[in-house]
Design a protein around this motif. Sequence first.
Motif, mmCIF file in Angstrom:
data_model
loop_
_atom_site.group_PDB
_atom_site.id
_atom_site.type_symbol
_atom_site.label_atom_id
_atom_site.label_comp_id
_atom_site.label_asym_id
_atom_site.label_seq_id
_atom_site.Cartn_x
_atom_site.Cartn_y
_atom_site.Cartn_z
ATOM 1 N N PRO A 1 0.471 -0.989 -0.220
ATOM 2 C CA PRO A 1 -0.266 -0.029 -0.242
ATOM 3 C C PRO A 1 1.133 1.041 -0.076
ATOM 4 O O PRO A 1 0.699 2.688 -0.018
ATOM 5 C CB PRO A 1 -0.675 -0.084 1.530
ATOM 6 N N GLY A 2 2.118 1.227 0.165
ATOM 7 C CA GLY A 2 3.191 2.553 0.604
ATOM 8 C C GLY A 2 3.170 2.857 2.076
ATOM 9 O O GLY A 2 3.651 1.903 2.447
ATOM 10 N N ASP A 3 2.763 4.037 2.014
ATOM 11 C CA ASP A 3 3.268 5.024 3.405
ATOM 12 C C ASP A 3 2.208 4.675 4.746
ATOM 13 O O ASP A 3 2.352 4.799 5.524
ATOM 14 C CB ASP A 3 3.054 6.662 3.646
ATOM 15 N N SER A 4 1.068 4.198 4.113
ATOM 16 C CA SER A 4 -0.598 4.508 4.469
ATOM 17 C C SER A 4 -0.830 3.564 4.173
ATOM 18 O O SER A 4 -1.578 2.618 2.860
ATOM 19 C CB SER A 4 -0.710 5.723 5.392
ATOM 20 N N GLY A 5 -1.814 2.156 4.885
ATOM 21 C CA GLY A 5 -3.650 1.788 4.390
ATOM 22 C C GLY A 5 -2.706 0.274 4.303
ATOM 23 O O GLY A 5 -1.669 0.057 4.853
ATOM 24 N N LEU A 6 -3.593 -0.290 4.192
ATOM 25 C CA LEU A 6 -3.915 -2.425 4.513
ATOM 26 C C LEU A 6 -4.357 -2.756 3.259
ATOM 27 O O LEU A 6 -4.937 -1.897 2.251
ATOM 28 C CB LEU A 6 -4.788 -1.789 5.374
ATOM 29 N N PRO A 7 -3.620 -3.369 2.030
ATOM 30 C CA PRO A 7 -4.171 -3.902 1.032
ATOM 31 C C PRO A 7 -5.416 -5.290 1.643
ATOM 32 O O PRO A 7 -5.603 -5.837 2.862
ATOM 33 C CB PRO A 7 -3.089 -5.358 0.923
ATOM 34 N N THR A 8 -6.092 -5.456 0.440
ATOM 35 C CA THR A 8 -7.040 -5.982 0.715
ATOM 36 C C THR A 8 -6.794 -7.971 1.393
ATOM 37 O O THR A 8 -6.135 -8.693 0.687
ATOM 38 C CB THR A 8 -7.996 -6.136 -0.758
ATOM 39 N N PHE B 1 -1.100 7.542 -5.457
ATOM 40 C CA PHE B 1 -1.930 8.668 -4.934
ATOM 41 C C PHE B 1 -0.681 8.657 -3.491
ATOM 42 O O PHE B 1 0.418 8.737 -3.055
ATOM 43 C CB PHE B 1 -2.620 8.285 -4.134
ATOM 44 N N THR B 2 -0.867 10.486 -3.820
ATOM 45 C CA THR B 2 -0.338 11.514 -2.995
ATOM 46 C C THR B 2 -1.151 12.424 -2.135
ATOM 47 O O THR B 2 -2.124 13.051 -2.665
ATOM 48 C CB THR B 2 1.067 11.688 -3.568
ATOM 49 N N THR B 3 -0.329 12.273 -1.021
ATOM 50 C CA THR B 3 -1.403 13.341 0.239
ATOM 51 C C THR B 3 -0.127 13.190 0.917
ATOM 52 O O THR B 3 0.320 12.724 1.696
ATOM 53 C CB THR B 3 -2.648 12.514 0.915
ATOM 54 N N GLY B 4 -0.117 14.521 0.826
ATOM 55 C CA GLY B 4 1.014 15.473 1.118
ATOM 56 C C GLY B 4 2.270 15.039 0.715
ATOM 57 O O GLY B 4 2.590 14.731 -0.591
ATOM 58 N N PRO B 5 2.874 14.159 2.343
ATOM 59 C CA PRO B 5 4.635 13.645 1.718
ATOM 60 C C PRO B 5 3.669 12.219 2.041
ATOM 61 O O PRO B 5 5.079 11.407 0.997
ATOM 62 C CB PRO B 5 5.639 14.024 2.876
ATOM 63 N N LEU B 6 3.172 11.857 1.856
ATOM 64 C CA LEU B 6 3.141 10.284 1.283
ATOM 65 C C LEU B 6 2.639 9.602 0.240
ATOM 66 O O LEU B 6 1.647 10.696 -0.190
ATOM 67 C CB LEU B 6 1.362 9.655 2.644
ATOM 68 N N VAL B 7 2.713 8.901 -0.195
ATOM 69 C CA VAL B 7 2.610 7.934 -1.687
ATOM 70 C C VAL B 7 1.936 6.806 -0.708
ATOM 71 O O VAL B 7 2.808 5.831 0.210
ATOM 72 C CB VAL B 7 3.896 7.987 -2.158
ATOM 73 N N ASN B 8 0.842 6.630 -1.470
ATOM 74 C CA ASN B 8 0.167 4.904 -1.164
ATOM 75 C C ASN B 8 0.358 4.517 -2.692
ATOM 76 O O ASN B 8 0.150 5.603 -4.086
ATOM 77 C CB ASN B 8 -0.472 5.525 -0.605
#
Length: 159
Positions: free
Chosen positions: A59-66, A89-96
Amino acid sequence: MYLVALAGFTAASASAAPVQTEHTVSQLVAEGPAVPGQPLWVALDQKLQDGWHTYWINPGDSGLPTEVNWTLPAGWKAGPLNFPAPHRFTTGPLVNYGYEKATRILARLDVPADAKPGSTVTLTAAANWLICADVCVPEDATLTLDVPVTAGGSPDPAV
């Protein structure tokens, strides 16, 4: 391998009634009937509410896979999930990495050689995922699919 399996899903595919959660509509779809001793590809199809996304296996910097936990007939085995290529997806410095609008996650099921042609088996998948917009919400569904067992594959009506 993913594209080869994905190409096998046609109008002859078996699918079950969709299950709706707060932000997702999910269902299981099989590429066709089960054939003893041959693999059967089954997809977790998900349609996501506009503005929401789910996550890839990494998932990248945050999140969880299915995740999917299978309940299968005796002798059947499920391989690992095969995720399609994700979006970034980018949110601020996070890449997912994940999916918007819809996704089809595949699993290869090994059909035992002694599966009985003429019977129907029930496949059950307990799926859970994290879906996010401005906030993230865990969702889950138990999905079932009845799949006929045949002596040989059906011809593809799309060809």
